[in-house]
Design an enzyme around this catalytic site. Structure first.
Site, PDB file in Angstrom:
ATOM      1  CB  SER A  11     -33.024 -51.519  30.548  1.00 60.34           C
ATOM      2  OG  SER A  11     -32.719 -50.257  29.982  1.00 60.34           O
ATOM      3  CG  HIS A  36     -36.238 -52.931  27.946  1.00 58.16           C
ATOM      4  ND1 HIS A  36     -37.574 -53.173  27.683  1.00 58.16           N
ATOM      5  CD2 HIS A  36     -36.161 -51.621  28.300  1.00 58.16           C
ATOM      6  CE1 HIS A  36     -38.278 -52.072  27.882  1.00 58.16           C
ATOM      7  NE2 HIS A  36     -37.440 -51.110  28.256  1.00 58.16           N
ATOM      8  CG  ASP A  38     -35.129 -48.250  27.737  1.00 64.34           C
ATOM      9  OD1 ASP A  38     -36.361 -48.406  27.702  1.00 64.34           O
ATOM     10  OD2 ASP A  38     -34.399 -48.746  28.616  1.00 64.34           O
ATOM     11  CG  MET A  40     -35.179 -42.689  25.761  1.00 64.69           C
ATOM     12  SD  MET A  40     -34.480 -42.153  27.328  1.00 64.69           S
ATOM     13  CE  MET A  40     -34.799 -43.612  28.325  1.00 64.69           C
ATOM     14  CG  HIS A  69     -39.802 -48.806  26.241  1.00 61.50           C
ATOM     15  ND1 HIS A  69     -39.431 -48.503  27.536  1.00 61.50           N
ATOM     16  CD2 HIS A  69     -40.922 -48.058  26.005  1.00 61.50           C
ATOM     17  CE1 HIS A  69     -40.274 -47.630  28.049  1.00 61.50           C
ATOM     18  NE2 HIS A  69     -41.184 -47.339  27.139  1.00 61.50           N
ATOM     19  CG  MET A  71     -39.895 -44.264  26.364  1.00 63.03           C
ATOM     20  SD  MET A  71     -38.613 -44.474  27.621  1.00 63.03           S
ATOM     21  CE  MET A  71     -37.598 -45.693  26.801  1.00 63.03           C
ATOM     22  CG  MET A 140     -43.359 -46.386  31.441  1.00 66.14           C
ATOM     23  SD  MET A 140     -41.858 -47.333  31.098  1.00 66.14           S
ATOM     24  CE  MET A 140     -40.649 -46.570  32.195  1.00 66.14           C
ATOM     25  CG  ASP A 174     -38.963 -50.039  31.737  1.00 58.99           C
ATOM     26  OD1 ASP A 174     -37.941 -49.973  32.433  1.00 58.99           O
ATOM     27  OD2 ASP A 174     -39.017 -49.619  30.562  1.00 58.99           O
TER      28      ASP A 174
HETATM   29  C1  DX5 Z   1     -36.685 -45.644  31.703  1.00 53.27           C
HETATM   30  C2  DX5 Z   1     -36.454 -46.838  30.824  1.00 53.27           C
HETATM   31  C3  DX5 Z   1     -36.048 -48.025  31.578  1.00 53.27           C
HETATM   32  C4  DX5 Z   1     -34.791 -47.883  32.374  1.00 53.27           C
HETATM   33  C5  DX5 Z   1     -34.968 -48.682  33.634  1.00 53.27           C
HETATM   34  O1  DX5 Z   1     -37.229 -44.625  30.981  1.00 53.27           O
HETATM   35  O2  DX5 Z   1     -37.598 -47.149  30.058  1.00 53.27           O
HETATM   36  O3  DX5 Z   1     -36.013 -49.191  30.743  1.00 53.27           O
HETATM   37  O4  DX5 Z   1     -33.631 -48.308  31.726  1.00 53.27           O
HETATM   38  O5  DX5 Z   1     -33.874 -48.467  34.437  1.00 53.27           O
HETATM   39  P1  DX5 Z   1     -33.792 -48.999  35.938  1.00 53.27           P
HETATM   40  O6  DX5 Z   1     -34.003 -50.479  35.875  1.00 53.27           O
HETATM   41  O7  DX5 Z   1     -32.417 -48.593  36.355  1.00 53.27           O
HETATM   42  O8  DX5 Z   1     -34.885 -48.289  36.694  1.00 53.27           O
HETATM   43 ZN    ZN Z   2     -37.763 -49.152  28.982  1.00 54.58          ZN
END
Ligand code: DX5
Ligand code: ZN
Length: 218
Positions: A11, A36, A38, A40, A69, A71, A140, A174
């Site tokens: 990620s 990956h 993320d 947001m 991903h 969010m 998650m 994740d």
């Molecule tokens: C959290 C993200 C993850 C995050 C995971 O909201 O969706 O992808 O980067 O981070 P680690 O592996 O550090 O828990």
């Molecule tokens: Zn993620």
């Protein structure tokens, strides 16, 4: 049932954002199967990252699958922008849209693989009717929004239940994945491991971290 091979999707959330392209190339060289990303929006989760223009600029640095991903609220309004930016797999939070079934079709029509994501508190039965149409389910294993949080052990049973539901489709996990939690999630049925802080800001080289995660399934 044959469980698909273990894949690691580092990620970007925990990488050096000032060197995103280089970080992607380093992770791919180190054995990453996907990258990956993320996304947001500051509404669905209390954090803001990047969107389609940034991903489009990173596309040429990423010669493995770009695993996006979302969010974000109202993902149906943005999936075309992410497909145009070069996403290979688009996963959206089932809690963020009223019509997940329609959105899966929409993503596939855009030429991408489609997956649904469940927050820790969302029951797996919510997606039972989607099991035969998704390419991937993402569970998650922390509350989304930030890297570096602790794995929620109660998610192990959910992983088992979803594996039973989706057969040999990809099951991604994740949040809080490292060499201590990887054996248990793989044992429960996960085959795609997202890891942010463990790969990008842990105590091993990227290669060693990715190898240790894959070895957890051996
Ligand atoms: C959290 C993200 C993850 C995050 C995971 O909201 O969706 O992808 O980067 O981070 P680690 O592996 O550090 O828990
Ligand atoms: Zn993620």
């Amino acid at each position: 049932m044959t469980i698909p091979k273990i894949k690691v999707s580092p990620s970007l959330l925990s990488c050096d954002f000032s060197r995103l392209g280089e970080e992607i190339r380093a992770a791919v060289d180190a054995g990453a199967d996907m990258i990956h990303c993320d996304v947001m929006d500051g509404h669905f989760v209390p954090n803001i990252t990047f969107g389609p223009p940034v991903l489009a600029s990173l596309r040429s640095h990423c010669d493995v699958l770009m695993d996006v991903h979302l969010m974000i609220d109202a993902p149906e309004e943005y999936v075309k922008n992410f497909a145009d930016a070069g996403a290979d797999i688009i996963t959206f939070q089932v809690e963020a849209t009223r019509h997940p079934h329609r959105l899966i079709t929409q993503i596939k029509d855009l030429g991408c693989k489609a997956g649904v994501v469940l927050n820790p508190g969302t029951p797996e039965e919510t997606i039972e009717y989607l099991a035969n149409m998704v390419d991937m389910v993402l569970l998650m294993t922390v509350n989304p929004g930030f890297g570096g949080q602790s794995f929620i052990p109660e998610m192990l049973r959910k992983i088992e239940n979803v594996r039973a539901m989706i057969g040999d489709r990809d099951l991604e996990v994740d949040g809080g994945i490292d060499d201590k939690t990887a054996p248990a999630v793989i044992e429960a049925g996960a085959n795609v491991l997202v890891a942010g802080s463990y790969v990008f800001s842990g105590s091993y080289s990227y290669r060693e971290a990715i190898e240790r995660l894959k070895a957890a399934g051996a």
